[in-house]
Write a protein that holds these residues in place. Structure first.
Motif, short mmCIF file in Angstrom:
data_model
loop_
_atom_site.label_atom_id
_atom_site.label_comp_id
_atom_site.label_asym_id
_atom_site.label_seq_id
_atom_site.Cartn_x
_atom_site.Cartn_y
_atom_site.Cartn_z
N ARG A 53 13.57 -8.83 7.65
CA ARG A 53 14.15 -10.18 7.72
C ARG A 53 14.46 -10.53 9.18
O ARG A 53 15.08 -9.73 9.89
CB ARG A 53 15.41 -10.27 6.87
CG ARG A 53 16.04 -11.68 6.89
CD ARG A 53 16.96 -11.92 5.71
NE ARG A 53 16.19 -11.87 4.45
CZ ARG A 53 16.76 -11.82 3.23
NH1 ARG A 53 18.06 -11.83 3.10
NH2 ARG A 53 16.00 -11.79 2.15
N LYS A 94 25.14 -2.00 4.15
CA LYS A 94 24.25 -2.98 3.50
C LYS A 94 22.86 -2.39 3.25
O LYS A 94 22.00 -3.06 2.70
CB LYS A 94 24.10 -4.22 4.38
CG LYS A 94 25.38 -4.99 4.62
CD LYS A 94 25.65 -6.00 3.54
CE LYS A 94 26.89 -6.82 3.87
NZ LYS A 94 27.36 -7.57 2.69
N SER A 121 28.46 -12.57 9.20
CA SER A 121 29.16 -12.73 7.92
C SER A 121 28.45 -13.69 6.98
O SER A 121 28.45 -13.48 5.77
CB SER A 121 30.61 -13.17 8.15
OG SER A 121 30.59 -14.40 8.85
N GLY A 122 27.81 -14.72 7.51
CA GLY A 122 27.12 -15.69 6.65
C GLY A 122 25.68 -15.32 6.32
O GLY A 122 24.98 -16.08 5.67
N VAL A 123 25.23 -14.16 6.81
CA VAL A 123 23.81 -13.80 6.65
C VAL A 123 23.61 -12.94 5.41
O VAL A 123 24.26 -11.92 5.24
CB VAL A 123 23.33 -13.03 7.91
CG1 VAL A 123 21.90 -12.54 7.74
CG2 VAL A 123 23.46 -13.90 9.16
N GLU A 124 22.70 -13.38 4.55
CA GLU A 124 22.39 -12.64 3.32
C GLU A 124 21.54 -11.42 3.65
O GLU A 124 20.48 -11.55 4.26
CB GLU A 124 21.63 -13.60 2.37
CG GLU A 124 21.23 -12.99 1.05
CD GLU A 124 22.38 -12.39 0.27
OE1 GLU A 124 23.33 -13.12 -0.07
OE2 GLU A 124 22.33 -11.18 0.00
N LEU A 125 22.04 -10.23 3.29
CA LEU A 125 21.31 -9.00 3.62
C LEU A 125 20.97 -8.17 2.38
O LEU A 125 20.52 -7.03 2.51
CB LEU A 125 22.11 -8.16 4.62
CG LEU A 125 22.30 -8.79 6.00
CD1 LEU A 125 23.22 -7.95 6.86
CD2 LEU A 125 20.96 -9.00 6.70
N GLU A 126 21.15 -8.77 1.23
CA GLU A 126 20.83 -8.09 -0.03
C GLU A 126 19.36 -7.63 -0.03
O GLU A 126 18.46 -8.44 0.18
CB GLU A 126 21.09 -9.08 -1.18
CG GLU A 126 20.81 -8.56 -2.57
CD GLU A 126 21.83 -7.53 -3.03
OE1 GLU A 126 23.02 -7.69 -2.71
OE2 GLU A 126 21.41 -6.55 -3.69
#
Ligand SMILES: Nc1ccccc1C(=O)C[C@H](N)C(=O)O
Ligand SMILES: [Zn+2]
Ligand SMILES: [Zn+2]
Length: 207
Positions: free
Chosen positions: A79, A136, A95-100
């Protein structure tokens, strides 16, 4: 199928290196005229030139050498996120970044604007971020910067903390022309048996 996009710095005799480190040089040492058949070249370079990976041995005498690093780290889904000119990169910035589900994270900072000069200062990775990213599931962190620590750092806290949390380091990417999103990455190190780092040819393809 989307095309592969080069995200590597070109290695020529003008490439800038870490202050005081070995300059890059390529020359033909045996010309076609001399050999009668072929041009044969020679490369002299620091292992930390341009787009490269760090092996833990770079900052830890007992750390892994390049050949001991799993090739699977350097090929696969990645990503790309854009954090324009941050003063530092910490948990707050991410903090606002999706790392799923993300294992390879590339951060475009645009902070090394003129690659013809070595930067005097760069945004630093806050060492606390290593725990956060490791938690994560991140295994590879890439940046468009020559280091994950401040240029004048002797402790290399981010290098050590990232390694401690299972995160491998890819430095000196060229991401100016890359949008945020999901890609396939290939950035394989050479099979250098003893080395502390290796140049890579890094490429991305949009998925
Ligand atoms: N080449 C050097 C020469 C002297 C001191 C540091 C470096 C580095 O390369 C450090 C940087 N953090 C790196 O991993 O690429
Ligand atoms: Zn390096
Ligand atoms: Zn490094």
């Amino acid at each position: 199928m989307n095309p592969w996009i080069d995200i590597s710095q070109p290695l020529d005799n003008r490439i800038v290196v870490w202050p005081g480190d070995t300059p890059f040089s390529y020359k033909v040492t045996w010309s076609k005229e001399e050999s009668g058949s072929v041009n044969v070249g020679q490369i002299t370079m620091s292992t930390h030139t341009g787009t490269h990976i760090d092996a833990p041995f770079h900052f830890d005498n007992d750390g892994k050498r390049v050949i001991e690093l799993d090739v699977n780290l350097y090929i696969g889904r990645a990503r790309v996120i854009h954090l324009p000119k941050p003063s530092s990169i910490g948990i707050k910035e991410l903090s606002g970044v999706e790392l799923e589900g993300v294992t390879r994270l590339l951060i475009r900072t645009d902070a090394w604007t003129d690659r013809s000069v070595f930067p005097a200062a760069i945004p630093e990775i806050e060492p606390e971020l290593a725990y956060y990213l490791g938690n994560k599931g991140i295994q590879l962190l890439g940046l468009d910067l020559p280091s994950v620590d401040p240029i004048d750092s002797k402790e290399l806290s981010a290098h050590h903390e990232l390694t401690r949390h299972g995160i491998h380091i890819l430095e000196g990417l060229v991401l100016d022309h890359i949008d945020s999103g999901d890609y396939e990455l290939a950035a394989l190190p050479l099979s250098l048996v003893e080395a502390d780092g290796s140049p890579v040819r890094a490429v991305l393809r949009r998925v």
